[in-house]
Design an enzyme around this catalytic site. Sequence first.
Site, PDB file in Angstrom:
ATOM      1  CE  LYS A 117       0.831   1.276   4.445  1.00 20.79           C
ATOM      2  NZ  LYS A 117       1.474   2.557   4.814  1.00 20.79           N
ATOM      3  CG  ASP A 122      -0.334   0.472   8.233  1.00 20.35           C
ATOM      4  OD1 ASP A 122      -1.161   1.365   8.507  1.00 20.35           O
ATOM      5  OD2 ASP A 122       0.844   0.718   7.915  1.00 20.35           O
TER       6      ASP A 122
END
Length: 287
Positions: free
Chosen positions: A10, A136
């Site tokens: 990401k 995350d």
Amino acid sequence: MVITALARAKINLTLDVLGKRPDGYHEVEMVMQSIELHDRLEFRPCAAGGISLAVEGADLPPGKENLVYRAAELLRAAGGVRAGAEIRLKKAIPVAAGLGGGSADAAAALVALNEMWNTGFSPAGLMELAEQLGSDVPFGLMGGTALARGRGERLERLFPCPPLGLVLVKPPFGVSTAEVYRAFKPGLNPKKADAQAMVRAIKKGDAADIAACLGNALEPVTVKMYPEVAEIKKKLMEAGALGALMAGSGPTVFGLTADLESARQVAARYRRTDEQILVTRTFNPRL
């Protein structure tokens, strides 16, 4: 029975730090985006019990220090599972790079082992487990384009980002996320990371507008520690990127382009020294 899972890296299109929380974490607001660069994980049942993890492509610990191992242990305990698992992790996402590779791997492990062990956790149940593993990891479960708040675990799915080209440049060193956050002081970045402006740009779908809204409040902190990050940004812009930004707490910097072919051209023009360069693009499961 073998289950194969992909764990996508990401980037943060915006990252703003709003302040320190009573629990010691920082309050953040981020627009997060999955990219096509991914690790591959393979899972096999082990009737004898226990969890084994083999890692290829990176020098990572295979035991309790590894987030994949901890994810497997957490799910096994929460689901009351006696069976074990043999896990093979094939790394392609650079380590300690600000690309969320470890978190993505842990999220992939939760999903795959939930299926293999038939533990029956709902998506919401897996999210609760993900929050225990790291800030995350919940986004690793959701993927796509999302607005993240809290310490990163409160997620809102956004209108999907259009397919954009990316040139990832990783210098030959890692950065400690904890160290960067400890050194953060409000007001270091003259350009505010405006998540709402980014949300509007994504809906409009114009690559140049998205590039103009890139912002990361942690970037000046990491640049002060590692000036090479600023030099990489400069070289990406000189090579023709529409915009460039440090990913997460760094040290990877990404150059954003209108499409994959443009990203290949930027990578070819980039004045490379000893950095690792990867060409990829944004990823959305709904596109």
